[in-house]
Design a protein around this motif. Structure first.
Motif, PDB file in Angstrom:
ATOM      1  N   THR A  31      71.651 106.853  39.845  1.00 27.84           N
ATOM      2  CA  THR A  31      72.471 106.003  38.982  1.00 27.84           C
ATOM      3  C   THR A  31      73.735 106.721  38.535  1.00 27.84           C
ATOM      4  OG1 THR A  31      70.540 104.758  38.204  1.00 27.84           O
ATOM      5  CG2 THR A  31      72.509 104.690  36.823  1.00 27.84           C
ATOM      6  N   GLN A  76      70.342  97.575  37.306  1.00 26.26           N
ATOM      7  CA  GLN A  76      68.896  97.500  37.491  1.00 26.26           C
ATOM      8  C   GLN A  76      68.298  96.243  36.880  1.00 26.26           C
ATOM      9  OE1 GLN A  76      66.915 101.122  36.331  1.00 26.26           O
ATOM     10  NE2 GLN A  76      68.481 102.414  37.252  1.00 26.26           N
ATOM     11  N   ASP A  84      72.079  98.914  42.314  1.00 28.15           N
ATOM     12  CA  ASP A  84      71.311  99.994  41.689  1.00 28.15           C
ATOM     13  C   ASP A  84      69.875  99.513  41.447  1.00 28.15           C
ATOM     14  OD1 ASP A  84      70.645 102.378  40.547  1.00 28.15           O
ATOM     15  OD2 ASP A  84      71.689 102.023  38.648  1.00 28.15           O
ATOM     16  N   GLU A  85      68.962  99.938  42.321  1.00 27.31           N
ATOM     17  CA  GLU A  85      67.550  99.562  42.267  1.00 27.31           C
ATOM     18  C   GLU A  85      67.396  98.048  42.061  1.00 27.31           C
ATOM     19  OE1 GLU A  85      64.860 102.046  40.191  1.00 27.31           O
ATOM     20  OE2 GLU A  85      66.114 103.830  40.348  1.00 27.31           O
TER      21      GLU A  85
END
Length: 286
Positions: free
Chosen positions: A67, A107, A181-182
């Motif tokens: 991140t 996320q 991001d994820e």
């Protein structure tokens, strides 16, 4: 499945050169990136490139620095050392140009639950001062299979639908580079596969995607190239086939294949859905 590195010392010395033909130059170019928080060194000289129109997976366990790297590339954080260029622009000296070239999906889905899916898309299109925001919204709803749910409040959406809407919102304005991001953290198996399909379609349309994840199967399913970030460094970088070559050749043995949990899950869910449809059909005939 989460990432576990058993032999980082062996992999750390291995380097796989990129094989992608990058005539136009890479969409993302990172060299010597470093970042520390007081005494904690998060990034310790990160190097990688991402080819245009490809999916690049930055794979690592929690706290590996994934991140942090994305925040630097998206101009939300300044690096302590090193250089990074996104779509040809330097993230430190040309931050405004970088921001015009990218979209970032965090996320957690950043959607307004009070509004409908279509209203969320129209709102973002208007904030970007784009013409025909309604047409843009309708097109994205079709692309992400959300047309039927477009007029419903987002509060009624499943996790997978929210994430697909979140990604659709990120594409308004057609950014050439998108950071994910994820994107499937906390989603159920069906929702994860829905998001995987959406990401694949992005790359097929020419969008460059940098994906961070701690799920091995996600990187395996999606990425053209995979880099493993461990303790602030890229310890290996290559295609899936190249990474597999780092291990000894597999021995050929006869093994009776047993169904996986994934096979069971979708077989059961599919049978249940089919049974429900059959009962509805019989009821309608009566």
């Amino acid at each position: 499945m989460t990432l576990t590195l058993r032999q980082p010392s062996m992999l750390a010395v291995m380097s796989i050169p990129p094989t992608t033909n990058q005539v136009q130059g890479p969409a993302i170019h990172v060299r010597g990136l470093e970042k520390s928080y007081k005494e904690l060194r998060v990034l310790r000289g990160v190097d990688f490139e991402v080819a245009r129109g490809s999916i690049f997976a930055l794979l690592g366990s929690n706290g590996a620095g994934k991140t942090t790297a994305v925040k630097i590339l998206s101009t939300l954080l300044k690096a302590d050392a090193g250089t990074a260029r996104v779509n040809g622009f330097d993230v430190a000296t040309q931050a405004a140009d970088v921001r015009e070239s990218i979209s970032l999906t965090g996320q957690f889905a950043a959607v307004d639950e009070i509004l409908s899916g279509r209203e969320n898309l129209v709102l973002i299109a208007r904030l970007r001062h784009l013409k025909a925001p309604g047409a843009i919204a309708d097109d994205l709803l079709r692309r992400f299979s959300l047309t039927d749910a477009g007029t419903r409040r987002v509060a009624t959406y499943s996790g997978g639908m929210r994430r697909r809407l979140d990604i659709a919102m990120s594409l308004i304005g057609n950014p050439p580079v998108i950071f994910l991001d994820e994107p499937t953290a906390g989603l159920d198996p069906e929702a994860r596969i829905e998001v995987w399909q959406a990401v694949k379609e992005l790359a097929e349309g020419g969008t460059t995607a940098l994906l961070t994840t701690q799920y091995l199967d996600e990187a395996e399913q999606l990425a053209d190239r995979i880099a493993i970030l461990h303790q602030g460094r890229i310890i290996v970088n290559g295609t899936l086939a190249e990474l597999k070559q780092l291990l000894p050749p597999a021995k050929v043995e006869y093994v009776e294949k047993q169904p996986s949990l994934e096979d069971v899950f979708f077989a059961v869910v599919g049978d249940a859905d089919k049974g429900s449809q059959d009962r509805t059909t019989r009821s309608n005939k009566k």
